[in-house]
Write a protein that holds these residues in place. Structure first.
Motif, PDB file in Angstrom:
ATOM      1  N   CYS A 140      -4.841   1.491   9.294  1.00 22.56           N
ATOM      2  CA  CYS A 140      -4.298   1.476   7.941  1.00 22.56           C
ATOM      3  C   CYS A 140      -5.235   2.204   6.973  1.00 22.56           C
ATOM      4  O   CYS A 140      -4.799   3.048   6.182  1.00 22.56           O
ATOM      5  N   LEU A 144      -4.510   5.789   4.868  1.00 28.48           N
ATOM      6  CA  LEU A 144      -4.556   5.873   3.412  1.00 28.48           C
ATOM      7  C   LEU A 144      -5.631   6.839   2.934  1.00 28.48           C
ATOM      8  O   LEU A 144      -5.403   7.650   2.026  1.00 28.48           O
ATOM      9  N   PRO A 198       1.896   7.277   4.968  1.00 30.99           N
ATOM     10  CA  PRO A 198       1.436   6.113   4.212  1.00 30.99           C
ATOM     11  C   PRO A 198       2.465   4.997   4.129  1.00 30.99           C
ATOM     12  O   PRO A 198       2.096   3.828   3.929  1.00 30.99           O
ATOM     13  N   SER A 251      -1.503   6.611  -1.698  1.00 31.96           N
ATOM     14  CA  SER A 251      -2.266   5.480  -1.151  1.00 31.96           C
ATOM     15  C   SER A 251      -2.436   4.376  -2.192  1.00 31.96           C
ATOM     16  O   SER A 251      -2.403   3.189  -1.854  1.00 31.96           O
ATOM     17  N   VAL A 254       0.742   2.442  -2.255  1.00 28.91           N
ATOM     18  CA  VAL A 254       0.824   1.529  -1.114  1.00 28.91           C
ATOM     19  C   VAL A 254       0.118   0.223  -1.432  1.00 28.91           C
ATOM     20  O   VAL A 254       0.656  -0.880  -1.206  1.00 28.91           O
TER      21      VAL A 254
END
Length: 362
Positions: A140, A144, A198, A251, A254
């Motif tokens: 993850c 990002l 993303p 990012s 997110v």
């Protein structure tokens, strides 16, 4: 017997209801600002809806696949579901009422909401089956940070890249090169190719929440609230270098959206699963047939916009003008009431399906 966490179903159904609401106003000319997408950078409540759904896809993966082995049978089921979702999305993009019921090829949009859900589900499910939480966290973070570096620092034809809506934006450029005319806009697509990476991270963050909900730790809602608040703060800090942007699925976007998802889910979890307060059952029914309800709403809306009735007006426009437009209501309120009526119809449809044990697996 699988443990059932009611708040997850309610959250999923509520998200679908909001997706329908923001997609079907009476008229796009009159929409309250919170029900519109941000023009480019920044976000509105509407911009939270789709990432909320991808987030809960990740959470649901934990419940659905926690006892599954990463073998051929499991991968086959994941692949079939992925192809169904992509196929339904492509069908919506290609469908028209005019014979032979398919748009001219150049007008068909290839990316889309259901296509992205399918792709994100596939990668999130496969990663969940093959990696522990530490590896998932590393993946993850890599997605990002890597996405930020690519869009913000990799030179574009020898020039500096940009986060703006411009030809030297890497996400926009790649979408244009790959999809050409098959996009939402001439120069970008909010469900484009590069920004799908993303969006996978959005689902991975939902997986972490699912792991917390299945754990034996006490005060799960407090941990979810704390994680949510931390992600929102971190997302706003990252916004200073990588703007919050839904179209790019940046990012920072997110983190902020996953943070709010954790906060909302924590509150619903506390009220329903901890305190046992009965509320939101209508959204639970919708969550049980989430993709079916969303697909039907999108398909029927396309038909309503396509069918012409009196004076060349579409069925959608005729219903809106005849039932919801009144001199004592503002344009925005009339438009909202139409959207709420549409949502109410699909909530009732979901309730009817649930009562008759009709669950359509997609």
């Amino acid at each position: 017997m699988k443990e059932r966490i009611i708040s997850v179903d309610i959250f999923r159904g509520l998200t679908i209801a909001l997706m329908i609401l923001v997609n079907t106003p009476g008229t796009w000319e009159y929409v309250f600002p919170p029900l519109r997408h941000a023009d480019w950078h920044g976000y509105t409540p509407t911009d939270l809806v789709f990432p909320f759904f991808l987030f809960i896809v990740g959470t649901s993966i934990v419940f659905a696949y926690r006892n599954k082995e990463p073998n051929a049978a499991t991968y086959r089921k994941i692949s079939i579901r992925t192809l169904k979702l992509i196929g339904l999305g492509l069908f919506l993009g290609a469908f028209t009422l005019s014979f032979p019921f398919v748009k001219d090829f150049a007008e068909i949009r290839f990316p889309g909401v259901l296509q992205r859900i399918g792709v994100v589900f596939f990668f999130a499910a496969v990663l969940y089956l093959n990696a522990n939480w530490k590896a998932l966290l590393g993946i993850c973070v890599a997605i990002l940070v890597g996405y930020w570096i690519w869009l913000g620092f990799v030179p574009f034809d020898g020039a500096a890249p940009t986060f703006e809506r411009a030809p030297n934006n890497w996400a926009n450029y790649i979408d244009l090169q790959v999809f050409g005319t098959h996009m939402y806009k001439d120069d970008y697509d909010p469900e484009g190719l590069l920004s799908t990476f993303p969006s996978i991270a959005s689902s991975l963050l939902g997986i972490f929440t699912g792991l917390i909900l299945l754990s034996k730790r006490p005060k799960k809602e407090v941990l979810l609230l704390a994680l949510g608040a931390a992600m929102v703060v971190l997302g706003y800090l990252w916004d200073l270098a990588f703007p919050i942007n839904k179209a790019l699925w940046s990012s920072s976007f997110v983190l902020v959206t996953a943070g709010w998802a954790n906060i909302v889910l924590a509150l619903i979890y506390y009220l329903t699963d901890v305190k046992g307060i009965q509320f939101g059952s209508i959204f639970k029914y919708t969550g049980a047939n989430a993709i079916t309800v969303y697909f039907l709403s999108s398909f029927i809306t396309k038909i309503f916009y396509s069918v012409e009735v009196a004076d060349g007006m579409s069925l959608h426009g005729w219903l809106y003008e005849k039932i919801f437009v009144h001199s004592f209501l503002s344009g925005e309120m009339s438009s909202l009431l139409y959207g709420l009526a549409v949502v109410s119809f699909y909530l009732l449809l979901a309730w009817w399906m649930y009562r008759r044990k009709i669950f359509i697996k997609v």
